[in-house]
Design an enzyme around this catalytic site. Sequence first.
Site, PDB file in Angstrom:
ATOM      1  CB  CYS A   1      34.827  -5.759  -8.265  1.00  0.00           C
ATOM      2  SG  CYS A   1      36.358  -6.045  -9.157  1.00  0.00           S
TER       3      CYS A   1
ATOM      4  CB  CYS B   1      37.753  -3.923  -7.167  1.00  0.00           C
ATOM      5  SG  CYS B   1      37.143  -3.839  -8.860  1.00  0.00           S
TER       6      CYS B   1
END
Length: 107
Positions: free
Chosen positions: A31, A34
């Site tokens: 991600c 993230c």
Amino acid sequence: MSTRDVTTQTFQSDVLEASKPVVVDFWAAWCGPCRMVSPILDQIADEHGDKLEVVKVNVDENPQLAAQYQITSIPALKVFQGGEVVQSIIGAKPKAALEADLAAFIG
């Protein structure tokens, strides 16, 4: 005092039974957003570690926790206090915005 990883096995003691508020970062290695939020959370943990803890839960390695807390998009931050979710923050944000969201816990 930067962030640390929490798993299904340690979630109860590290998060639900913690004496101070705990920010749980639900994330995954693939991600991009993230990865952008991670160093910001490390800074917040270093600067405000006396008031709250910041931990990480890898949703790929702990799918049951992600399901239990209804994580449908990441990064997802959940603030736990007294064993309950008291705030949710979804998506990547700059440090100032995250600190504003967490002001009730770090102010």
